[in-house]
Enzyme design. Sequence first.
Site, PDB file in Angstrom:
ATOM      1  N   HIS A 155       0.493  -9.151   7.139  1.00 29.08           N
ATOM      2  CA  HIS A 155       1.519  -8.109   7.316  1.00 29.08           C
ATOM      3  C   HIS A 155       1.663  -7.253   6.065  1.00 29.08           C
ATOM      4  O   HIS A 155       2.726  -6.687   5.820  1.00 29.08           O
ATOM      5  CB  HIS A 155       2.886  -8.723   7.670  1.00 29.08           C
ATOM      6  N   SER A 182      -7.245  16.774  -8.734  1.00 24.17           N
ATOM      7  CA  SER A 182      -6.377  17.686  -8.001  1.00 24.17           C
ATOM      8  C   SER A 182      -6.410  19.051  -8.681  1.00 24.17           C
ATOM      9  O   SER A 182      -6.494  19.131  -9.904  1.00 24.17           O
ATOM     10  CB  SER A 182      -4.951  17.138  -8.006  1.00 24.17           C
ATOM     11  N   LYS A 196      -4.211  13.621 -11.820  1.00 24.12           N
ATOM     12  CA  LYS A 196      -4.670  12.905 -10.634  1.00 24.12           C
ATOM     13  C   LYS A 196      -6.143  12.529 -10.665  1.00 24.12           C
ATOM     14  O   LYS A 196      -6.987  13.272 -11.130  1.00 24.12           O
ATOM     15  CB  LYS A 196      -4.430  13.773  -9.390  1.00 24.12           C
ATOM     16  N   GLU A 245     -11.362   7.941   1.298  1.00 21.67           N
ATOM     17  CA  GLU A 245     -10.574   8.650   2.315  1.00 21.67           C
ATOM     18  C   GLU A 245     -11.480   9.381   3.303  1.00 21.67           C
ATOM     19  O   GLU A 245     -11.217   9.405   4.509  1.00 21.67           O
ATOM     20  CB  GLU A 245      -9.629   9.656   1.645  1.00 21.67           C
TER      21      GLU A 245
END
Length: 463
Positions: free
Chosen positions: A161, A282, A288, A295
Amino acid sequence: MNQSPTKKPWGGRFTEPTNSLVEAFTESISFDSRLYKQDIQGSIAHAKMLAKINVISHEEASKIEAGLLEIRAQIDDGNFHWSTQLEDIHMNIEARLTDAIGEAGKKLHTGRSRNDQVATDVRLYIREAVDDIIVLLNQLQANLLDLASNEVDTIMPGFTHLQVAQPISLAHHLLAWNEMLERDGERLRDARKRINVMPLGSAALAGTSFPLDREMTCELLDFDRPSRNSLDAVSDRDFLIEVASACSLIMMHLSRMCEEIILWASESYKFILIGDAFCTGSSIMPQKKNPDIAEIVRGKSARVIGNLQALLILMKSQPLAYNRDNQEDKEPIFDTIDTVTTSLQVFAAMIPSINFQRENMYKAALEGYATATDLAEYLVRLNVPFRDAHEIVGGTVHYAIENNKPLSDLSLDELQAFGPMIQDDVYAVLSLEGSIQARAHFGGTAPARVREALQEAYARIEN
Ligand code: ARG
């Protein structure tokens, strides 16, 4: 001008030229040109067989072979003009062959139809693609096992979980990824058996009146056997659906791994650093460093799974035998192969760049009362029924949370207040190391077992 100037190879019974909208709509050369090698390979085998059964002469077969090899070289070198008016790969090559060698070229299509031809081409193509993907899967597995070799004694929290559950060896976690990939390889190897069946000889749907030597063609093209039923052979695309399904599972697995990599690389987890070469920045936030590879692989799983749906739906309402709908099988399957190939390549390349932040993983395993189950099992060994032990430890954890302490920081007095039978040997089971070492059965996370599992996994990929 809305009429095609080119006379079609099938144009004998037509009196009007094809409407140019129809020509643009029905062509497949813009995507099936990719099958040129397979188309030529199949045609050479067919021609040799026609010569063997005396339907064409050996001289004609040699001319056909030389002509086709020349065409292949031209396509390899980018010197071949594809004609939309000639519709597809089969007619483009045949028309060029006839231009080049004359009469003999016109005999190549004897005892054959584009229906068994395209089914053969696609089987040859996907057989090779599957073999290539199996190699890529193996490469990824080898990289994962290498990564895992250094992390057998690294302790991390295992999750259920997405909540801290029990401590595990990091290598055990990476070996779980390896299990997924191993099943993926098995599925492809299994699918290959059903791919490797030869449709040639089925012709349009009913077979042909020529006494084709199908065993010979089969052998020349390295197929296991000729198809048993001509109707089925020209219409069946199950083998593509199986590959699309196996590829969907590969992408689903990669996507799950990517999801974990993305979480692990986040500021909240700080479990890993991914090499700079495998991250991007970024345009606005200078600080970043984003796990874009993971992704994009996760994102690309969507199109592969979508392609599987497309193929299933493509087939579901087709009556026997061949229907032109089948031309729509190419783009989804090509896209599937391309996507899985690049995803496996880049994902495998990223794996060795991952740097584990072992201390952060260890700290995370210390939080969250990950050894509570070990305490319950300790009580069971002292003859407390498991349900009672569960209850006792639940109370102990509640007390520890209230007092903001890990279980291993509770004094013996504090522990005995919940379970009077607890002795000071309990501290061995409350440690993370003790917890993982205790899970020493086959398939468990004890480092000694994980080391064995790793050796066995290496041995399996070497076979
Ligand atoms: N381009 C077609 C395909 O991909 C080849 C077979 C066409 N056959 C036919 N009878 N129109 O399926």
